[in-house]
Write an enzyme that holds these catalytic residues in place. Structure first.
Site, PDB file in Angstrom:
ATOM      1  N   GLY A  31       0.797  -1.223   0.000  1.00 45.09           N
ATOM      2  CA  GLY A  31       0.000   0.000   0.000  1.00 45.09           C
ATOM      3  C   GLY A  31       0.828   1.272   0.000  1.00 45.09           C
ATOM      4  N   HIS A  37       3.533   1.310  -8.201  1.00 42.94           N
ATOM      5  CA  HIS A  37       2.535   0.258  -7.946  1.00 42.94           C
ATOM      6  C   HIS A  37       1.488   0.226  -9.067  1.00 42.94           C
ATOM      7  CE1 HIS A  37       3.600   1.191  -3.553  1.00 42.94           C
ATOM      8  NE2 HIS A  37       3.931  -0.077  -3.702  1.00 42.94           N
ATOM      9  N   GLN A  61       8.016  -9.690   7.383  1.00 42.48           N
ATOM     10  CA  GLN A  61       9.181  -9.309   6.579  1.00 42.48           C
ATOM     11  C   GLN A  61       9.925  -8.096   7.141  1.00 42.48           C
ATOM     12  OE1 GLN A  61       6.613  -8.577   3.024  1.00 42.48           O
ATOM     13  NE2 GLN A  61       7.967  -6.845   2.661  1.00 42.48           N
ATOM     14  N   GLN A 153      13.917  -9.598  -4.720  1.00 42.43           N
ATOM     15  CA  GLN A 153      12.590 -10.159  -4.425  1.00 42.43           C
ATOM     16  C   GLN A 153      12.039 -10.929  -5.637  1.00 42.43           C
ATOM     17  OE1 GLN A 153       9.418  -8.175  -1.962  1.00 42.43           O
ATOM     18  NE2 GLN A 153       8.767  -7.464  -3.967  1.00 42.43           N
ATOM     19  N   VAL A 176       9.651   2.410 -11.917  1.00 39.95           N
ATOM     20  CA  VAL A 176       9.122   3.741 -12.235  1.00 39.95           C
ATOM     21  C   VAL A 176       9.840   4.753 -11.346  1.00 39.95           C
ATOM     22  CG1 VAL A 176       7.051   5.192 -12.251  1.00 39.95           C
ATOM     23  CG2 VAL A 176       6.906   2.787 -12.919  1.00 39.95           C
ATOM     24  N   SER A 186       7.339   3.851  -1.314  1.00 42.40           N
ATOM     25  CA  SER A 186       6.491   4.351  -0.228  1.00 42.40           C
ATOM     26  C   SER A 186       7.359   4.971   0.863  1.00 42.40           C
ATOM     27  CB  SER A 186       5.662   3.217   0.363  1.00 42.40           C
ATOM     28  OG  SER A 186       4.956   2.559  -0.663  1.00 42.40           O
ATOM     29  N   ARG A 187       8.612   4.521   0.969  1.00 43.57           N
ATOM     30  CA  ARG A 187       9.502   5.034   2.025  1.00 43.57           C
ATOM     31  C   ARG A 187      10.092   6.408   1.680  1.00 43.57           C
ATOM     32  NH1 ARG A 187      10.858  -0.781   2.778  1.00 43.57           N
ATOM     33  NH2 ARG A 187      10.144  -1.310   4.885  1.00 43.57           N
TER      34      ARG A 187
HETATM   35  P1  AMP Z   1       5.825  -2.538  -1.824  1.00 42.67           P
HETATM   36  O1  AMP Z   1       4.472  -1.947  -1.610  1.00 42.67           O
HETATM   37  O2  AMP Z   1       6.943  -1.579  -1.632  1.00 42.67           O
HETATM   38  O3  AMP Z   1       6.007  -3.859  -1.138  1.00 42.67           O
HETATM   39  O4  AMP Z   1       5.884  -2.873  -3.375  1.00 42.67           O
HETATM   40  C1  AMP Z   1       4.901  -3.656  -3.986  1.00 42.67           C
HETATM   41  C2  AMP Z   1       5.332  -3.985  -5.378  1.00 42.67           C
HETATM   42  O5  AMP Z   1       5.536  -2.773  -6.102  1.00 42.67           O
HETATM   43  C3  AMP Z   1       6.652  -4.750  -5.431  1.00 42.67           C
HETATM   44  O6  AMP Z   1       6.601  -5.728  -6.462  1.00 42.67           O
HETATM   45  C4  AMP Z   1       7.646  -3.670  -5.760  1.00 42.67           C
HETATM   46  O7  AMP Z   1       8.792  -4.151  -6.420  1.00 42.67           O
HETATM   47  C5  AMP Z   1       6.820  -2.800  -6.677  1.00 42.67           C
HETATM   48  N1  AMP Z   1       7.368  -1.452  -6.739  1.00 42.67           N
HETATM   49  C6  AMP Z   1       7.691  -0.655  -5.690  1.00 42.67           C
HETATM   50  N2  AMP Z   1       8.225   0.502  -6.135  1.00 42.67           N
HETATM   51  C7  AMP Z   1       8.249   0.419  -7.491  1.00 42.67           C
HETATM   52  C8  AMP Z   1       8.696   1.290  -8.531  1.00 42.67           C
HETATM   53  N3  AMP Z   1       9.225   2.483  -8.275  1.00 42.67           N
HETATM   54  N4  AMP Z   1       8.552   0.875  -9.810  1.00 42.67           N
HETATM   55  C9  AMP Z   1       8.003  -0.337 -10.085  1.00 42.67           C
HETATM   56  N5  AMP Z   1       7.572  -1.196  -9.153  1.00 42.67           N
HETATM   57  C10 AMP Z   1       7.691  -0.827  -7.876  1.00 42.67           C
END
Ligand code: AMP
Length: 285
Positions: A31, A37, A61, A153, A176, A186-187
């Site tokens: 989220g 995302h 995690q 991952q 992206v 998100s961080r």
């Molecule tokens: P997270 O919410 O950070 O666990 O990310 C969920 C999914 O979104 C994971 O598969 C991440 O690799 C992907 N994701 C996070 N940031 C990006 C980004 N900047 N570009 C593409 N995919 C992303």
């Protein structure tokens, strides 16, 4: 867009979709959605009839000193964004439903989790593999889309899927970025304004590594040194690791002959935020 909170209801939804002959995609997230995302939803839509996005801040995690408690949670805004991006179903289970009292089962993907983020975040990939397997079992998708931003991952999930014969195709979607090159995350919202201003240096360092490789350099150490020397110019970002590893064994290599991952993680000095990024040299994930 359907919103589902219980694992049992999610199973029912998937079963109904399957009976109706629809192929399903899964986009797992924690989220606080951003365009990274949402791009995964677009990628999923190219491969399946209907996409489920999961939003679950997965406690297993996170390490004990990590940011589980303060991780941003914005479910209402997220559901609007997901719906606008074409998501068919948002699955946001509770921790109690995912990990009921007496929960005892975990998945360990060995060896390839010893390096990079696995070496710096003990137990992280055990939590990731466990929650991803659970989500795959609950949703039963035909495909699942993950971001190349979290390259290790992707490699870990693919290895688990292969090793455990899971009937799902794992698709990696490109990272992206913000206009200045910083990988969306998100961080990023944790960053102070000074840190935010310096954060694009990670991608700048990786881009310079790419240029060096494109100019014919194939000694991994030289490429790594270029990344390290550029990161050293930053006052507020301290490298946790910089590694050039192959994308199969996730081990450091000498000469680059196969696709390699050039990956970096940095910790910021003001807010202690951890940022990761990577590029693949000589191929793709
Ligand atoms: P997270 O919410 O950070 O666990 O990310 C969920 C999914 O979104 C994971 O598969 C991440 O690799 C992907 N994701 C996070 N940031 C990006 C980004 N900047 N570009 C593409 N995919 C992303």
């Amino acid at each position: 867009m359907k919103i589902i909170h219980s694992c049992a209801e999610m199973r029912g939804y998937s079963l109904a979709a399957r009976r109706a002959g629809l192929s399903l995609g899964l986009v797992p997230t924690m989220g606080a959605l951003h365009d990274g995302h949402l791009s995964l939803l677009k990628t999923a839509a190219r491969h399946c009839d209907n996409t489920v996005m999961s939003i679950f801040v997965n406690p297993t995690q996170f390490g004990p000193q990590e940011d589980f408690d303060r991780y941003p949670r914005r479910i209402e805004r997220d559901s609007e964004l997901a719906e606008a991006a074409g998501c068919g179903c948002l699955f946001a289970p509770s921790v109690e439903d995912m990990y009921p009292e007496g929960y005892d089962t975990y998945v360990n993907v060995e060896n390839i989790t010893d390096a990079l983020c696995g070496a710096n975040r003990t137990g992280h990939f055990r939590g990731v593999a466990t929650v991803v397997l659970k989500l795959l079992n609950i949703v039963s998708p035909d495909i699942a889309v993950f971001g190349a931003k979290d390259a290790q991952q992707v490699i870990v999930v693919r290895r688990m899927v292969r090793d455990l014969h899971l009937p799902v195709l794992i698709i990696a979607a490109p990272t992206v970025r913000e206009p200045d090159g910083l990988a969306m995350s998100s961080r990023n919202s944790y960053l102070s304004s000074n840190e935010r201003a310096e954060a694009p240096i990670i991608y700048k360092a990786l881009t310079e590594a790419q240029k060096l490789y494109n100019s014919g350099e194939n000694i991994a150490e030289s490429i790594k040194n270029r990344i390290v020397s550029i990161l050293a110019q930053s006052r507020l970002l301290k490298p946790e690791y910089v590694e050039i590893v192959d994308t199969v064994r996730v081990k450091p290599i000498g000469k680059i002959k196969v696709p390699v991952l050039a990956a970096a993680a940095c910790r910021t000095t003001e807010t202690g935020t951890r940022l990761i990024d990577n590029i693949v040299l000589g191929g793709s994930l």
